[in-house]
Design a protein around this motif. Structure first.
Motif, PDB file in Angstrom:
ATOM      1  N   LYS A   1     -39.789   0.277  33.741  1.00 63.71           N
ATOM      2  CA  LYS A   1     -39.074   1.555  33.870  1.00 63.71           C
ATOM      3  C   LYS A   1     -37.578   1.484  33.593  1.00 63.71           C
TER       4      LYS A   1
ATOM      5  N   PHE B   1     -54.404   4.001  38.335  1.00 64.84           N
ATOM      6  CA  PHE B   1     -53.026   4.429  38.591  1.00 64.84           C
ATOM      7  C   PHE B   1     -52.238   3.341  39.319  1.00 64.84           C
ATOM      8  N   LYS B   2     -52.897   2.570  40.176  1.00 59.89           N
ATOM      9  CA  LYS B   2     -52.201   1.451  40.836  1.00 59.89           C
ATOM     10  C   LYS B   2     -51.771   0.405  39.810  1.00 59.89           C
TER      11      LYS B   2
ATOM     12  N   HIS C   1     -47.374  11.474  35.128  1.00 55.86           N
ATOM     13  CA  HIS C   1     -47.118  10.370  36.053  1.00 55.86           C
ATOM     14  C   HIS C   1     -46.084   9.408  35.449  1.00 55.86           C
TER      15      HIS C   1
ATOM     16  N   LEU D   1     -45.359   0.134  35.330  1.00 59.46           N
ATOM     17  CA  LEU D   1     -44.164   0.989  35.331  1.00 59.46           C
ATOM     18  C   LEU D   1     -43.000   0.303  36.045  1.00 59.46           C
ATOM     19  N   GLU D   2     -43.288  -0.403  37.123  1.00 64.92           N
ATOM     20  CA  GLU D   2     -42.219  -1.129  37.828  1.00 64.92           C
ATOM     21  C   GLU D   2     -41.561  -2.152  36.916  1.00 64.92           C
TER      22      GLU D   2
ATOM     23  N   LYS E   1     -42.344   8.658  36.966  1.00 62.38           N
ATOM     24  CA  LYS E   1     -41.987   7.303  37.393  1.00 62.38           C
ATOM     25  C   LYS E   1     -40.867   6.689  36.555  1.00 62.38           C
TER      26      LYS E   1
ATOM     27  N   ASP F   1     -48.881   1.778  37.891  1.00 64.00           N
ATOM     28  CA  ASP F   1     -47.640   1.707  38.679  1.00 64.00           C
ATOM     29  C   ASP F   1     -47.017   0.312  38.633  1.00 64.00           C
ATOM     30  N   GLU F   2     -47.862  -0.715  38.639  1.00 65.49           N
ATOM     31  CA  GLU F   2     -47.351  -2.083  38.519  1.00 65.49           C
ATOM     32  C   GLU F   2     -46.649  -2.270  37.169  1.00 65.49           C
TER      33      GLU F   2
END
Length: 176
Positions: A33, A22-23, A60, A29-30, A64, A26-27
């Protein structure tokens, strides 16, 4: 390749596999997005990370990317590339486009189902094979055709299925 996300709990202070995945997500997704058309690349990368797209991952991503869950799930449902179930190490796609169907694609599919004891959309218990149906590989003149991973097999006969699958079984045994 990961076939499923597994959570590992220990008191040693190490993070679980899910948390690490998930980390990484998230990278990604940044980066995507706010990009137009960013959803599909995010889903492709997420599927690469997790091996498939479970509901918690889809939720998730939706959160996000500030998109409705229904939009994210709709994209996953529309494109056959995406899977919400763990896939086997070898993905078999049987073409049932017009030319392949007319030239015996359905019989080839039935032979594979019998050989592997699975149905379309399922994965063998040993996670060696998943079975899917496709509509066209562009090999209509050499129908019926199947794809196993990136390998196209043409003029496939139901009686040859065991022979076609044999090298993929051998690869499984070598990796084990």
């Amino acid at each position: 390749m990961l076939n499923e996300a597994k959570s590992v709990s220990c008191s040693c202070g190490m993070e679980s596999s899910d948390e690490n995945l998930f980390k990484k997500l998230d990278e990604i997704l940044e980066e995507y997005k706010y990009k137009d058309g960013g959803l599909i690349p995010v889903l492709q990368i997420a599927q690469g990370l997790f091996g498939f797209l479970p509901e918690d991952v889809l939720r998730h991503i939706a959160k996000k990317m500030d998109k409705p869950y229904s939009e994210v799930a709709g994209v996953v449902g529309f494109y056959s590339f995406f899977s919400t179930q763990p896939r086997g190490d070898n993905v078999i796609r049987v073409c049932l486009g017009t030319a392949c169907y007319v030239r015996g694609g359905k019989q080839v599919l039935d032979s594979i189902k019998k050989e592997l004891s699975i149905d379309v959309g399922e994965t063998t218990e040993d996670k060696a094979f998943s079975l899917e149906v496709a509509r066209c590989f562009g090999a209509c003149g050499l129908a019926p055709a199947i794809m196993i991973n990136d390998d196209v097999h043409q003029r496939v006969k139901p009686a040859r299925i065991k022979q076609i699958l044999a090298p993929y079984y051998e690869t499984q045994m070598e990796e084990a």
